[in-house]
Design an enzyme around this catalytic site. Structure first.
Site, PDB file in Angstrom:
ATOM      1  N   GLU A  51      -5.279   3.891   9.525  1.00 36.25           N
ATOM      2  CA  GLU A  51      -4.756   2.587   9.962  1.00 36.25           C
ATOM      3  C   GLU A  51      -3.353   2.841  10.452  1.00 36.25           C
ATOM      4  O   GLU A  51      -2.448   3.047   9.641  1.00 36.25           O
ATOM      5  CB  GLU A  51      -4.706   1.613   8.771  1.00 36.25           C
ATOM      6  CG  GLU A  51      -6.050   1.225   8.212  1.00 36.25           C
ATOM      7  CD  GLU A  51      -6.863   0.435   9.188  1.00 36.25           C
ATOM      8  OE1 GLU A  51      -6.284  -0.260  10.028  1.00 36.25           O
ATOM      9  OE2 GLU A  51      -8.094   0.526   9.129  1.00 36.25           O
ATOM     10  N   CYS A  63       2.258  -4.518  10.574  1.00 41.89           N
ATOM     11  CA  CYS A  63       1.474  -3.787  11.578  1.00 41.89           C
ATOM     12  C   CYS A  63       0.756  -4.741  12.521  1.00 41.89           C
ATOM     13  O   CYS A  63       0.417  -4.370  13.636  1.00 41.89           O
ATOM     14  CB  CYS A  63       0.475  -2.876  10.893  1.00 41.89           C
ATOM     15  SG  CYS A  63      -0.611  -3.766   9.768  1.00 41.89           S
TER      16      CYS A  63
HETATM   17  P1  NAP Z   1       4.810   6.625   7.624  1.00 43.15           P
HETATM   18  O1  NAP Z   1       6.162   7.183   7.681  1.00 43.15           O
HETATM   19  O2  NAP Z   1       3.782   7.148   8.563  1.00 43.15           O
HETATM   20  O3  NAP Z   1       4.326   6.819   6.098  1.00 43.15           O
HETATM   21  C1  NAP Z   1       3.113   6.288   5.632  1.00 43.15           C
HETATM   22  C2  NAP Z   1       2.714   7.000   4.359  1.00 43.15           C
HETATM   23  O4  NAP Z   1       2.405   8.362   4.661  1.00 43.15           O
HETATM   24  C3  NAP Z   1       3.804   7.040   3.282  1.00 43.15           C
HETATM   25  O5  NAP Z   1       3.208   6.913   2.020  1.00 43.15           O
HETATM   26  C4  NAP Z   1       4.387   8.431   3.470  1.00 43.15           C
HETATM   27  O6  NAP Z   1       5.000   8.907   2.326  1.00 43.15           O
HETATM   28  C5  NAP Z   1       3.145   9.220   3.799  1.00 43.15           C
HETATM   29  N1  NAP Z   1       3.380  10.464   4.506  1.00 43.15           N
HETATM   30  C6  NAP Z   1       4.453  10.795   5.279  1.00 43.15           C
HETATM   31  N2  NAP Z   1       4.268  12.034   5.795  1.00 43.15           N
HETATM   32  C7  NAP Z   1       3.077  12.490   5.326  1.00 43.15           C
HETATM   33  C8  NAP Z   1       2.340  13.694   5.493  1.00 43.15           C
HETATM   34  N3  NAP Z   1       2.788  14.701   6.256  1.00 43.15           N
HETATM   35  N4  NAP Z   1       1.154  13.825   4.858  1.00 43.15           N
HETATM   36  C9  NAP Z   1       0.670  12.815   4.098  1.00 43.15           C
HETATM   37  N5  NAP Z   1       1.327  11.653   3.899  1.00 43.15           N
HETATM   38  C10 NAP Z   1       2.507  11.488   4.515  1.00 43.15           C
HETATM   39  O7  NAP Z   1       4.810   5.048   7.829  1.00 43.15           O
HETATM   40  P2  NAP Z   1       5.768   3.962   7.136  1.00 43.15           P
HETATM   41  O8  NAP Z   1       7.113   4.110   7.729  1.00 43.15           O
HETATM   42  O9  NAP Z   1       5.598   3.992   5.656  1.00 43.15           O
HETATM   43  O10 NAP Z   1       5.086   2.601   7.629  1.00 43.15           O
HETATM   44  C11 NAP Z   1       5.360   1.981   8.872  1.00 43.15           C
HETATM   45  C12 NAP Z   1       4.251   2.267   9.865  1.00 43.15           C
HETATM   46  O11 NAP Z   1       2.991   1.947   9.296  1.00 43.15           O
HETATM   47  C13 NAP Z   1       4.361   1.402  11.107  1.00 43.15           C
HETATM   48  O12 NAP Z   1       4.148   2.215  12.232  1.00 43.15           O
HETATM   49  C14 NAP Z   1       3.236   0.384  10.955  1.00 43.15           C
HETATM   50  O13 NAP Z   1       2.710  -0.102  12.168  1.00 43.15           O
HETATM   51  C15 NAP Z   1       2.217   1.162  10.197  1.00 43.15           C
HETATM   52  N6  NAP Z   1       1.356   0.272   9.405  1.00 43.15           N
HETATM   53  C16 NAP Z   1       0.039   0.137   9.756  1.00 43.15           C
HETATM   54  C17 NAP Z   1      -0.774  -0.718   9.029  1.00 43.15           C
HETATM   55  C18 NAP Z   1      -2.233  -0.892   9.377  1.00 43.15           C
HETATM   56  O14 NAP Z   1      -2.944  -1.511   8.587  1.00 43.15           O
HETATM   57  N7  NAP Z   1      -2.714  -0.397  10.478  1.00 43.15           N
HETATM   58  C19 NAP Z   1      -0.269  -1.418   7.936  1.00 43.15           C
HETATM   59  C20 NAP Z   1       1.077  -1.236   7.597  1.00 43.15           C
HETATM   60  C21 NAP Z   1       1.876  -0.398   8.347  1.00 43.15           C
HETATM   61  P3  NAP Z   1       6.605   8.792   2.155  1.00 43.15           P
HETATM   62  O15 NAP Z   1       6.922   7.335   2.201  1.00 43.15           O
HETATM   63  O16 NAP Z   1       6.846   9.420   0.848  1.00 43.15           O
HETATM   64  O17 NAP Z   1       7.185   9.538   3.331  1.00 43.15           O
END
Ligand code: NAP
Length: 516
Positions: free
Chosen positions: A256, A295
């Site tokens: 997602e 999102c």
């Molecule tokens: P993110 O930086 O991509 O992180 C998401 C999750 O992935 C966090 O738990 C993060 O952990 C983890 N993560 C980071 N690097 C990783 C890796 N190499 N391997 C495995 N896991 C890893 O996103 P965010 O800043 O938390 O969230 C914002 C983004 O999410 C926006 O782009 C938004 O559009 C999207 N979003 C999408 C939805 C949907 O339902 N489609 C819903 C909500 C948000 P850490 O926090 O410890 O780095």
């Protein structure tokens, strides 16, 4: 300062390093630290698989549904405390905090209600049986059985409660133990929810694990019966997809990711229509609720050229009326961005968009001495064809008006330039326009929301994700799908075709009589 621990292997684990600091984004005050260095992740997965899995699967669907109901009630019982944590560590206003927490309890309760009806069998029948041979004696059925691994849920920072609750509801009901990885900047809320859940003993040991801090080498230890539901940015989604677990061992993966969602104003709508008001109200909600860190929030607003000035004026006025500031003050209707990193990223994103757009209100500068505040920022595109407008997600209170001719075909072409979205909305009372746009954009969307005078005042806004409709989107949005009532369980189960004599296959595994 509070130290957050992970719950793995049946006990609380404190990381061996300094890790990350969690802040109050309204004030910049440091609140807690979290770290997972040194954790034996392979052992944590084995514990969940070998202790949690069998214990959970020994419960019937009805019993698992009862546990979901108990979890929903547990969180609801601590609602005020959880709202407080969401406000302090997430920078959420009280309303935004409720949106996340009530979303979690509501989704858990919805799946408890669904699960109650699934009965005592250990599997689910998928659809009707079918005659396979010359006579009905040779018969086919399809069944779903729970996968035997761990459901790893990697959650984004913006919905620590709902993200955990909605994924957990589907996985636990399906019969898979869960490991919840909280997004680090807002992990305090997920941590407290995990603590409550562990203390409550509602779930059998091993059915729930919580990881705070980095994922580390966790993905290296996943196998073919495990699955990963990831929510986060497209960039992290791409990194995860390339891991060996998915390429070589076929661990199941659902992504997602982000999305440049559209709102399309039909050429028939003007300020005499209720739909006009709903259109403006929903855009203001999307831009200001959770400071635009949703999102599903609208990023591209398609407006017929003749209406651009009126829409701009109305939105600027309504956005100016939204009081922004420290969420501890109840009069504030919009809070800060969730972290310093988010703040800098949104500033850079606005600057980039502003190179080709006019800034109608807001802008990249901070609006407060302390904390990470950005004002609602509305941009006006000089040309709706500019690729950046369809490619760049600025994850904050930011949206752009893109003028279009008012023709359905142009709206479709431009909306689909987003390359795959979670949700887009169409505002029209013209059924022909509406039908053409729905059919034209549906292949690029997980959800299409239509606003009209008929549903105005009754409809949930397009930004709300509901348990009985699917959530996810093709292409850039990750290609995943969650929720959608019973559909949400399929990811956590194996569908198997059964073939044999009807007396055995049909009677033992078909839809029980009276349930057709
Ligand atoms: P993110 O930086 O991509 O992180 C998401 C999750 O992935 C966090 O738990 C993060 O952990 C983890 N993560 C980071 N690097 C990783 C890796 N190499 N391997 C495995 N896991 C890893 O996103 P965010 O800043 O938390 O969230 C914002 C983004 O999410 C926006 O782009 C938004 O559009 C999207 N979003 C999408 C939805 C949907 O339902 N489609 C819903 C909500 C948000 P850490 O926090 O410890 O780095």
């Amino acid at each position: 300062m509070q130290i957050l621990k992970s719950y793995v292997n049946g006990s609380w684990y404190e990381g061996q390093a300094e890790g990350n600091t969690l802040f109050n984004p309204s004030t910049g005050e440091a609140l807690a630290r979290c770290d997972s260095t040194g954790m034996d992740r392979a052992a944590a997965l084995t514990h969940a698989r070998e202790i949690g899995g069998p214990a959970l699967r020994s419960l019937s669907f009805t019993e698992r549904a009862a546990r979901l109901k108990a979890i929903s009630e547990l969180f609801y019982g601590h609602r005020e405390e959880l709202i407080g944590l969401s406000m302090s560590n997430g920078g959420n206003t009280r309303g935004d905090a409720k949106f996340d927490i009530d979303g979690a309890t509501g989704t858990l309760a919805a799946y408890a209600w669904l699960g109650k009806k699934l009965g005592e069998r250990g599997f689910l029948t998928d659809g009707e049986g079918v005659q396979l041979g010359r006579t009905p004696r040779f018969w086919g059925e399809h069944v779903f059985t729970p996968r035997l691994g761990v459901a790893l849920h990697i959650n984004a920072f913006n919905f620590p409660a709902w993200g955990m609750g909605e994924k957990m509801a589907c996985a636990l009901l399906a019969g898979m133990p869960v490991m919840e990885k909280a997004g680090t900047p807002s992990a305090l809320l997920a941590y407290r929810m995990g603590e409550l859940l562990v203390e409550s003993q509602i779930l059998p040991e091993g059915a729930f694990s919580l990881l705070v801090g980095s994922v580390g080498d966790l993905l290296d230890h996943l196998g073919p019966q495990d699955c990963v539901a990831f929510t986060g940015s497209a960039a992290t989604g791409r990194k995860i997809k390339a891991q060996d677990a998915f390429v070589h061992r076929n661990t199941r993966l659902n992504v997602e990711a982000d999305s440049i969602n559209s709102a399309i104003l039909g050429p028939d709508v003007d300020d005499e229509d209720e739909t006009w008001n709903e259109f403006l109200g929903n855009i203001v909600t999307d831009m200001t609720q959770k400071s635009g860190q949703k999102c599903t929030a609208v990023r591209r607003i398609f407006v017929p050229i003749s209406q651009v000035d009126a829409v701009r004026a109305e939105l600027v006025e309504r956005l100016a009326a939204v009081k922004q500031g420290d969420v501890a003050d109840a009069s504030h209707r919009m809070g800060p961005l969730a972290s310093e990193w988010q703040f800098q990223d949104v500033q850079a994103g606005i600057r980039e968009l502003a190179e080709t757009c006019e800034v109608a209100c807001g802008g990249p500068d901070s609006v407060s001495e302390q904390g990470w505040f950005i004002a609602p920022t509305l941009l006006i595109a000089s040309d709706p064809e500019i690729p950046l407008l369809h490619e760049k997600e600025v994850f904050g209170p930011v949206a752009t008006i893109l003028p279009y001719s008012g023709e359905a075909k142009e709206a479709i072409r431009l909306a689909n330039k987003g390359g795959g979205c979670l949700v887009s909305s169409i505002y029209t009372n013209d059924r022909d326009f509406g039908r053409e746009v729905v059919e034209g954009i549906a292949p690029w969307h997980g959800r299409v929301w239509v606003g009209s005078d008929k549903s105005s005042g009754q409809a949930m806004p397009p930004g709300a994700v509901l348990p009985f409709s699917v959530h996810g989107g093709p292409g850039r949005a990750g290609g995943g799908e969650e929720l959608g009532g019973m559909r949400g369980l399929e990811f956590y189960m194996q569908r198997t075709a059964l073939q044999g004599d009807r007396g055995f296959v049909g009677r033992q595994f078909g839809v029980p009589s009276g349930k057709e």
